[in-house]
Design a protein around this motif. Structure first.
Motif, short mmCIF file in Angstrom:
data_model
loop_
_atom_site.label_atom_id
_atom_site.label_comp_id
_atom_site.label_asym_id
_atom_site.label_seq_id
_atom_site.Cartn_x
_atom_site.Cartn_y
_atom_site.Cartn_z
N LYS A 126 -2.41 7.09 -11.84
CA LYS A 126 -2.91 6.10 -10.91
C LYS A 126 -3.44 4.87 -11.65
N ASP A 152 0.83 -1.20 0.00
CA ASP A 152 0.00 0.00 0.00
C ASP A 152 0.86 1.25 0.00
N ASP A 200 2.23 1.70 -3.42
CA ASP A 200 1.21 2.18 -4.34
C ASP A 200 1.05 3.68 -4.23
N ASN A 201 0.99 4.15 -2.99
CA ASN A 201 0.82 5.58 -2.80
C ASN A 201 2.00 6.35 -3.35
N ASN A 215 -6.11 1.77 -7.15
CA ASN A 215 -6.24 2.83 -6.14
C ASN A 215 -7.17 3.94 -6.58
#
Length: 670
Positions: free
Chosen positions: A559, A375, A378-379, A596
């Motif tokens: 994204k 996570d 990903d951010n 996301n």
């Protein structure tokens, strides 16, 4: 001796061809030795391939044949006579005829090529008789197949078997016939349209790659000769008559010399060494090289083969058999470091062909740590690439030669054209495989109808007819043909795909599949998702060139709206099925499974999984997920989870590199 009037079409003189010496040599060697094994001519359009083949027949001397024999048997060679000529006693009537040149079109059926039951004779006389096919008509002549790579493989196989053995064996429709079938097999093809199977390619003795002549003076000479021929064919042919006669006499002399040509023992070693250096598979290359060298020596008027003969003919023998050497650039330590062996216990538990597909799941505590780290990654990926200004266009990776896609026959009745999937068809075009009593089309299977009626003839009133057929006897043909498929590529173009050059490898794999789709006449489409939406980069089309252009220009960044990409793919497939219900779609999703961005304010990954489960309910659509995540000590397994929701197979990016994606497609199409 009867000599009928001969009526020939006007053919451009073989001797007048310019700039195609290898092509002429290959054809002339087969004129000297028809049992050489066939010649394959690969090259561009407009390079005199057809002109050379037709002109070769004019070089060959007229042949003497048994007057009423459908196979043109040689009256002076009883050892190669057909059954009818072999049983004759006494003298037979003969005729002089030109060497037959038989064209086999791409649409030719198997029964037309090999021969079949003579239905007219069966109906009129009630007897089973054989009707010779094109191979029988071409005995002692030439069979020419233009675009042989588009001909059904089973017909090509039959032609090559007969060309190598000199006989045609027919076992079908209750008849058993063997007849002579000695012919020069000449096939032409454009490599851009796809290649032959390696097993069939290897059966040709020689292969000539022809190209347009680059020399300016030669090109001008070609133009002048062609103009002179079109303005006055008779005068042009007469002007080249001496050269034509000289070639004909040379062919006759070489034929008589061929049986006495010897090859020294040391040249056998030389021939085998050349084949080994070309990494030719099997031993057919060695045999063909020796046979061709002997024929070349006879053509050059020598009784013994020289080393120069072997060297001169080797390029034509090895052109289609040469293979790439094994990659030995890596040291054993590098190979051990880059491709680690699986643990011994895992290799024993997993099947050999599935060992490298999915790594074992990490322990639960490691999975939780991996999820948190994923996570975070990903951010970081998406925050750094959310700005469109950071989009990057990656190069296309090097394409690779993919394996041939072959799969089980499709049991549904479909329409269309192509070269990939074998399916039943309700049209009158296709291979006749069996018969049925269900009468739905006007495609009568005469042979099966006769067989169905035969047992009841004694109990039926003939009324002067040799055969009585009732309604219940009628059978129709069941046909099969090949059609293309619709392949939709759904590509994750988000910023995470730019990490570690993953998009370069992914583009290379897609390009390889696009090239195969062009050869198999598939329709292709492409959907890309990034930022906050998905878009159709390429609507369904037969133009692979447009697909390659879209692939090259596709940017990466932003994204990951996975749900939007899946939804868009579902829309494209539904629209395509409405336009072409016969198509068999397969959706290839190339992504790491991360998401996301949501479409409706829900959690992105949960929303994508709900869309995937809805797609799974679609009928007759196959899904494949290719995991583009770089595998290391930690693996998130999100692509595998997406595949479970879709009911699809999931494979890793490493399997793209080793050409395994095509095997995946094959299994999905099956």
């Amino acid at each position: 001796m009867e000599k009928p009037n001969k009526q020939r079409r006007v053919i451009y003189p073989f001797a007048a061809l310019a700039g195609q010496e290898d092509l002429q040599l290959g054809l002339l060697l087969h004129a000297v030795n028809p049992r050489l094994g066939g010649i394959l001519i690969r090259g561009e359009k407009g390079t005199a391939k057809s002109t050379a083949v037709r002109g070769l027949a004019e070089i060959l001397p007229d042949m003497e044949a048994v007057a009423d024999c459908p196979y043109h048997c040689d009256p002076r060679d009883p050892g190669k006579a057909c059954g009818g000529c072999g049983s004759r006693k006494g003298s037979v009537q003969t005729r002089t005829m030109p060497v037959p040149v038989i064209d086999i079109p791409v649409s030719a059926t198997e029964d037309r090529v090999v021969g079949s039951l003579d239905f007219e004779q069966a109906i009129k006389a009630g007897q089973r008789a054989f009707l010779p096919g094109l191979m029988g008509e071409a005995n002692r002549g030439i069979i020419y197949v233009d675009e042989i790579n588009l001909l059904d493989d089973h017909i090509v196989d039959v032609l090559l078997d007969a060309a190598a053995s000199g006989i045609n064996v027919v076992e079908r429709e209750g008849i058993s016939v063997t007849h002579p079938a000695e012919f020069i097999l000449v096939g032409t093809m454009n490599p851009e349209e796809g290649d032959l199977r390696p097993q069939l390619l290897d059966r040709f003795a020689l292969c000539v790659d022809v190209q347009g002549v680059l020399d300016r003076q030669t090109r001008v000479e070609i133009i002048k000769r062609r103009e002179a021929f079109e303005m006055s064919p008779g005068a042009f042919i007469a002007a080249w008559q001496n050269e034509q006669a000289a070639l004909r006499e040379k062919v006759i002399a070489a034929r008589s010399l061929l049986p006495v040509v010897k090859m020294p023992d040391e040249l056998y070693t030389m021939a085998s060494q050349l084949c080994a250096e070309a990494f030719a598979a099997g031993h057919r290359a060695d045999i063909m090289l020796v046979r061709a060298a002997v024929t070349l020596a006879a053509w050059r008027g020598r009784r013994e083969v020289t080393g120069q003969d072997v060297l001169d003919i080797a390029p034509l023998v090895l052109a289609h058999r040469r293979r790439q050497p094994p990659d030995e650039s890596q040291t054993p330590k590098q190979q051990e470091h880059e491709q680690p062996e699986p643990p011994e216990d895992q290799s024993e538990e997993q099947p050999p062909d599935r060992q490298d597909q999915q790594p074992p799941p990490p322990p639960p505590e490691q999975q939780q740590e991996s999820q948190q780290q994923g996570d975070k990654d990903d951010n970081q990926d998406n925050n750094s690439s959310a700005n469109p200004a950071t989009e990057t266009v990656f190069a296309v990776g090097k394409p690779f030669v993919i394996k041939r896609i072959s799969h089980d026959k499709d049991r549904q009745v479909r329409r269309g054209s192509g070269r990939r999937s074998r399916t039943k068809t309700d049209s009158s075009v296709g291979r006749y495989v069996k018969s049925t009593s269900h009468r739905e089309r006007n495609d009568l299977a005469i042979d099966a109808t006769i067989r169905a009626a035969a047992p009841f003839q004694q109990s039926r009133k003939a009324n002067g007819m040799a055969l009585v057929i009732e309604t219940g006897d009628i059978r129709e043909k069941v046909r099969e043909k090949r059609i293309g498929n619709f392949m939709l590529f759904v590509v994750d173009a988000s910023g995470s795909m730019g990490a570690k050059q993953r998009m370069i490898e992914t583009k290379g794999a897609i390009l390889s599949l696009l090239q195969d789709a062009y050869q198999k006449r598939d329709r292709v489409g492409m959907v890309a998702f990034k930022g906050d939406r998905a878009e159709v980069l390429l609507p369904p089309t037969n133009s692979v060139e447009l697909a390659q252009k879209c692939l090259v220009e596709m940017p990466v960044g932003g994204k990951t709206p996975l749900a939007a990409g899946l939804t868009k793919a579902q829309e494209v497939v539904r629209q395509q099925l409405k336009r072409s219900p016969h198509m068999r779609p397969i959706v290839i999703i190339l992504s790491d499974g991360k998401a996301n961005v949501a479409m409706a304010g829900d959690k992105p990954l949960a929303e994508a999984h709900r869309v995937a489960e809805a797609m799974r309910e679609e009928l007759d659509i196959k899904y494949i997920v290719v995991d583009t995540e770089q595998k290391g000590l930690l693996s998130f397994g999100k692509a595998q989870e997406l595949a479970v929701r879709l009911g699809a197979e999931c494979y890793t990016i490493e399997q793209l590199k080793v050409d395994s994606l095509v095997d995946i497609v094959r299994g999905a199409l099956a």
